[in-house]
Motif scaffolding. Structure first.
Motif, PDB file in Angstrom:
ATOM      1  N   LEU A   1       0.761  -1.326  -0.152  1.00 38.47           N
ATOM      2  CA  LEU A   1      -0.031   0.054   0.107  1.00 38.47           C
ATOM      3  C   LEU A   1       0.951   1.367  -0.075  1.00 38.47           C
ATOM      4  O   LEU A   1       0.434   2.166  -0.732  1.00 38.47           O
ATOM      5  CB  LEU A   1      -1.107  -0.026   1.225  1.00 38.47           C
ATOM      6  CG  LEU A   1      -2.141  -1.154   1.052  1.00 38.47           C
ATOM      7  CD1 LEU A   1      -3.021  -0.935   2.381  1.00 38.47           C
ATOM      8  CD2 LEU A   1      -2.935  -0.891  -0.147  1.00 38.47           C
ATOM      9  N   THR A   2       2.097   1.304   0.950  1.00 37.30           N
ATOM     10  CA  THR A   2       3.011   2.453   0.653  1.00 37.30           C
ATOM     11  C   THR A   2       3.413   2.479  -0.632  1.00 37.30           C
ATOM     12  O   THR A   2       3.963   3.664  -1.082  1.00 37.30           O
ATOM     13  CB  THR A   2       3.707   2.341   1.871  1.00 37.30           C
ATOM     14  OG1 THR A   2       4.479   1.130   1.815  1.00 37.30           O
ATOM     15  CG2 THR A   2       3.098   2.643   3.234  1.00 37.30           C
ATOM     16  N   GLY A   3       3.648   1.453  -1.243  1.00 30.19           N
ATOM     17  CA  GLY A   3       4.337   1.318  -2.690  1.00 30.19           C
ATOM     18  C   GLY A   3       3.401   2.094  -3.694  1.00 30.19           C
ATOM     19  O   GLY A   3       3.576   2.868  -4.361  1.00 30.19           O
ATOM     20  N   LEU A   4       2.182   1.228  -3.485  1.00 33.70           N
ATOM     21  CA  LEU A   4       1.147   1.743  -4.526  1.00 33.70           C
ATOM     22  C   LEU A   4       0.701   3.269  -4.369  1.00 33.70           C
ATOM     23  O   LEU A   4       0.911   4.044  -5.539  1.00 33.70           O
ATOM     24  CB  LEU A   4      -0.186   0.818  -4.333  1.00 33.70           C
ATOM     25  CG  LEU A   4      -1.417   1.450  -5.207  1.00 33.70           C
ATOM     26  CD1 LEU A   4      -0.970   1.353  -6.817  1.00 33.70           C
ATOM     27  CD2 LEU A   4      -2.609   0.582  -4.826  1.00 33.70           C
ATOM     28  N   PHE A   5       0.664   3.664  -3.167  1.00 38.44           N
ATOM     29  CA  PHE A   5       0.173   5.081  -3.097  1.00 38.44           C
ATOM     30  C   PHE A   5       1.555   6.174  -2.841  1.00 38.44           C
ATOM     31  O   PHE A   5       1.156   7.293  -2.782  1.00 38.44           O
ATOM     32  CB  PHE A   5      -0.808   5.400  -1.763  1.00 38.44           C
ATOM     33  CG  PHE A   5      -1.989   4.620  -2.027  1.00 38.44           C
ATOM     34  CD1 PHE A   5      -2.787   5.412  -2.858  1.00 38.44           C
ATOM     35  CD2 PHE A   5      -2.334   3.660  -1.294  1.00 38.44           C
ATOM     36  CE1 PHE A   5      -4.272   4.739  -3.028  1.00 38.44           C
ATOM     37  CE2 PHE A   5      -3.780   3.115  -1.671  1.00 38.44           C
ATOM     38  CZ  PHE A   5      -4.614   3.860  -2.545  1.00 38.44           C
ATOM     39  N   GLN A   6       2.549   5.471  -2.799  1.00 42.04           N
ATOM     40  CA  GLN A   6       3.874   6.284  -2.754  1.00 42.04           C
ATOM     41  C   GLN A   6       3.642   7.236  -1.622  1.00 42.04           C
ATOM     42  O   GLN A   6       4.158   8.250  -1.566  1.00 42.04           O
ATOM     43  CB  GLN A   6       4.140   7.331  -4.229  1.00 42.04           C
ATOM     44  CG  GLN A   6       4.163   6.391  -5.414  1.00 42.04           C
ATOM     45  CD  GLN A   6       5.406   5.464  -5.647  1.00 42.04           C
ATOM     46  OE1 GLN A   6       6.318   6.293  -5.965  1.00 42.04           O
ATOM     47  NE2 GLN A   6       5.343   4.112  -5.509  1.00 42.04           N
ATOM     48  N   VAL A   7       3.575   6.687  -0.613  1.00 41.41           N
ATOM     49  CA  VAL A   7       3.316   7.618   0.716  1.00 41.41           C
ATOM     50  C   VAL A   7       4.227   6.779   1.901  1.00 41.41           C
ATOM     51  O   VAL A   7       4.603   5.506   1.778  1.00 41.41           O
ATOM     52  CB  VAL A   7       1.929   7.538   1.272  1.00 41.41           C
ATOM     53  CG1 VAL A   7       1.246   8.269   0.168  1.00 41.41           C
ATOM     54  CG2 VAL A   7       1.403   6.027   1.349  1.00 41.41           C
ATOM     55  N   LYS A   8       4.496   7.477   2.957  1.00 42.70           N
ATOM     56  CA  LYS A   8       5.346   7.038   3.884  1.00 42.70           C
ATOM     57  C   LYS A   8       4.434   5.912   4.925  1.00 42.70           C
ATOM     58  O   LYS A   8       3.119   6.236   4.861  1.00 42.70           O
ATOM     59  CB  LYS A   8       5.922   8.087   4.970  1.00 42.70           C
ATOM     60  CG  LYS A   8       6.895   8.758   4.318  1.00 42.70           C
ATOM     61  CD  LYS A   8       7.561  10.103   5.030  1.00 42.70           C
ATOM     62  CE  LYS A   8       8.714  10.728   4.558  1.00 42.70           C
ATOM     63  NZ  LYS A   8       9.028  11.863   4.908  1.00 42.70           N
ATOM     64  N   ASN A   9       4.794   5.057   5.888  1.00 44.85           N
ATOM     65  CA  ASN A   9       4.090   4.395   6.595  1.00 44.85           C
ATOM     66  C   ASN A   9       3.155   4.738   7.361  1.00 44.85           C
ATOM     67  O   ASN A   9       2.084   4.106   7.443  1.00 44.85           O
ATOM     68  CB  ASN A   9       5.103   3.665   7.550  1.00 44.85           C
ATOM     69  CG  ASN A   9       6.137   2.666   6.806  1.00 44.85           C
ATOM     70  OD1 ASN A   9       6.102   2.426   5.737  1.00 44.85           O
ATOM     71  ND2 ASN A   9       7.063   2.053   7.467  1.00 44.85           N
ATOM     72  N   GLY A  10       3.186   6.098   7.961  1.00 39.70           N
ATOM     73  CA  GLY A  10       2.122   6.590   8.489  1.00 39.70           C
ATOM     74  C   GLY A  10       0.752   6.897   7.981  1.00 39.70           C
ATOM     75  O   GLY A  10      -0.392   6.777   8.759  1.00 39.70           O
ATOM     76  N   MET A  11       0.681   6.906   6.590  1.00 39.16           N
ATOM     77  CA  MET A  11      -0.558   7.153   5.989  1.00 39.16           C
ATOM     78  C   MET A  11      -1.323   6.279   6.112  1.00 39.16           C
ATOM     79  O   MET A  11      -2.433   5.948   5.710  1.00 39.16           O
ATOM     80  CB  MET A  11      -0.137   7.411   4.501  1.00 39.16           C
ATOM     81  CG  MET A  11       0.641   8.695   4.206  1.00 39.16           C
ATOM     82  SD  MET A  11      -0.457  10.030   4.625  1.00 39.16           S
ATOM     83  CE  MET A  11       0.729  11.554   4.498  1.00 39.16           C
ATOM     84  N   ILE A  12      -0.758   4.951   6.362  1.00 39.97           N
ATOM     85  CA  ILE A  12      -1.812   3.802   6.683  1.00 39.97           C
ATOM     86  C   ILE A  12      -2.901   3.968   7.578  1.00 39.97           C
ATOM     87  O   ILE A  12      -3.819   3.408   7.879  1.00 39.97           O
ATOM     88  CB  ILE A  12      -1.058   2.627   6.951  1.00 39.97           C
ATOM     89  CG1 ILE A  12       0.013   1.888   6.072  1.00 39.97           C
ATOM     90  CG2 ILE A  12      -1.667   1.308   7.380  1.00 39.97           C
ATOM     91  CD1 ILE A  12      -0.430   1.601   4.691  1.00 39.97           C
ATOM     92  N   VAL A  13      -1.993   5.114   8.682  1.00 42.79           N
ATOM     93  CA  VAL A  13      -3.034   5.142   9.780  1.00 42.79           C
ATOM     94  C   VAL A  13      -3.789   6.560   9.561  1.00 42.79           C
ATOM     95  O   VAL A  13      -5.004   6.592   9.836  1.00 42.79           O
ATOM     96  CB  VAL A  13      -2.421   5.188  11.091  1.00 42.79           C
ATOM     97  CG1 VAL A  13      -3.253   5.520  12.316  1.00 42.79           C
ATOM     98  CG2 VAL A  13      -1.568   3.968  11.294  1.00 42.79           C
TER      99      VAL A  13
END
Lengths: 291, 291
Positions: free
Chosen positions: A186-198
């Motif tokens: 998910l961080t790969g797909l959306f190109q975001v840092k781990n925190g965005m999961i939350v």
């Protein structure tokens, strides 16, 4: 101890640097250039005062010598070629890969087989240098034999580079795999840092479904693992996952070893995992094109 | 004819420019600034020699006058507020939105209700100017009354701006919706041009599943629609879809009107659509953050 390390990526160099202080370490690599550099300069880590001398060999030319422990740090898709080599009898083999696809091939191996989960942050700088970006530990469990395991861990363990014993390799690896299977793609797909999961409620909603499918496939408790995923995503909120990094750098990701393994273990369709495996491969392909 | 156009985005301005040459056109807008500019300068389109005079009014203050046809070009989420207004009796209403969510509310409307599919490329330059980026046509079908429909189409139709009659509004709109439901969210998610739906085999694999789910929900033939999706993606391979553009520009997308509608119509879970709706909302949120 007399320790052999196969592979000198970020984890291989980190291990060589820390263990090389107290043990005789031989490192087995693929490229002549890296071998020469390691023999000439040793291994360097920003957290250790000076370079650590080790002996480097070409994996293809040199028989794996007599070691008290052989640590395998190559990526999962290179393990098959390691297993085809003549491995020294009785020597314990410690595997430090992400994913679990390789473990099935190791269950009947004649040598004692150990698996480890590395919770250090490490960033390879070049062929003999690594940054120790996150202090953590290495958890080790046995796959097929507990002989000598606690003695080995005792020898490896040091306050500034701890090793811990874990009783149940399956529980240890699936626990790590669930976290990787949710955070990495998910961080790969959306190109975001781990925190965005939350912090992004829509990514969180997708993450929840991915976690649910993974727990179903590996027969784990969703409630417990989902809490753990959120805790880890928060604790590492500013980090880029390895898959996000691999995509940024135009490298092949470990999606097949992680999400692919979960898909393969499941008797039923896991549509979110199917979507993610294709999506990450799609991005790998786009990045190649853009390079 | 005496034509009223509600909304002056890219499609509203394009309609006003082409129809204003042969008909009396009144345009109803929300902002005073745009009203003044339209009244002062008329509407301009790069494909038409000179500005076309129209009369502009504020939608809030001005009653919708007596028209032979009222064309509604606002985005789908603004339609409810239009329907709350006093609409002139008997006047045919022509709706030109993407998606289908609004059509259910129109089935029992006392006025003749028409829906249209716009196959022009149009890019708004500013409050009174539009680029006609792709030559196409407008297909029109009736939702609740065929009265006068062919006469109206006949009046609107011109060689350089054709209007066509379609017998079956449901077939016409679902056909468009399927194409939008596959191409828009995937080009938005992967931030690629339309052609990647065909040329990236992993995106194509996901697209196929999305198309399959959409056809299942709308009770259409997967084989026929999948071929059509591929043909259109190829024919428009260098185009950015509207959803990709909206995300690039930090605007709200039409994901709920498109994929949301398909989800809502389906009696069973559509995991790829559920994933995509969350994914596009996730990107909308990330873009806001980055603005």
């Amino acid at each position: 101890m007399n320790i052999g390390i196969i592979g000198a990526g970020s984890i291989g160099i980190l291990m060589a640097a820390y263990l090389g202080r107290d043990h005789k370490v031989d490192v087995y690599v693929r490229r002549e250039e890296q071998k020469d550099k390691l023999n000439k300069l040793g291994v360097s880590c920003d957290a250790i005062d000076q370079p650590v001398s080790i002996q480097a060999h070409l994996l293809e030319q040199h028989n794996l010598g007599a070691h008290d422990l052989l640590i395998v740090t190559v990526k999962q898709n290179h393990i098959a070629s390691i297993l085809e080599k003549k491995l020294p009898d009785y020597t314990p083999l410690l595997f430090l890969q992400n994913g679990m696809g390789h473990v099935d091939q190791l269950l009947d191996h004649p040598n004692p087989v150990l698996v480890g989960v590395v919770e250090h942050g490490a960033l390879k700088q070049n062929d003999n240098q690594v940054l120790h970006t996150g202090q953590g530990s290495v958890k080790i469990a046995s796959v097929n034999s507990e002989d000598n395991l606690k003695a080995i861990i005792n020898e490896l363990n040091r306050k500034d580079f701890p090793f811990f014993y874990h009783t149940n390799y399956y529980e240890m690896l699936t626990s790590k795999l669930i976290v990787n299977a949710v955070i990495n793609p998910l961080t790969g797909l959306f190109q975001v840092k781990n925190g965005m999961i939350v912090s992004n409620p829509h990514i969180k909603q997708i993450a929840k479904q991915v976690c649910r499918e993974a727990c179903q496939s590996l027969e784990r408790s969703f409630e417990i693992d989902w809490k753990r995923v959120l805790t880890i995503a928060e604790a590492t909120s500013e980090n880029q996952s390895s898959m996000f990094k691999d995509l940024l750098e135009g490298k092949e990701t470990e999606i097949d070893a992680i999400s692919g393994y979960i898909l393969q273990k499941s008797p039923v369709h896991l549509p979110y995992h199917e979507f993610l495996v294709q999506a990450i491969h799609a991005l790998e392909k786009e990045r190649e094109v853009n390079l």
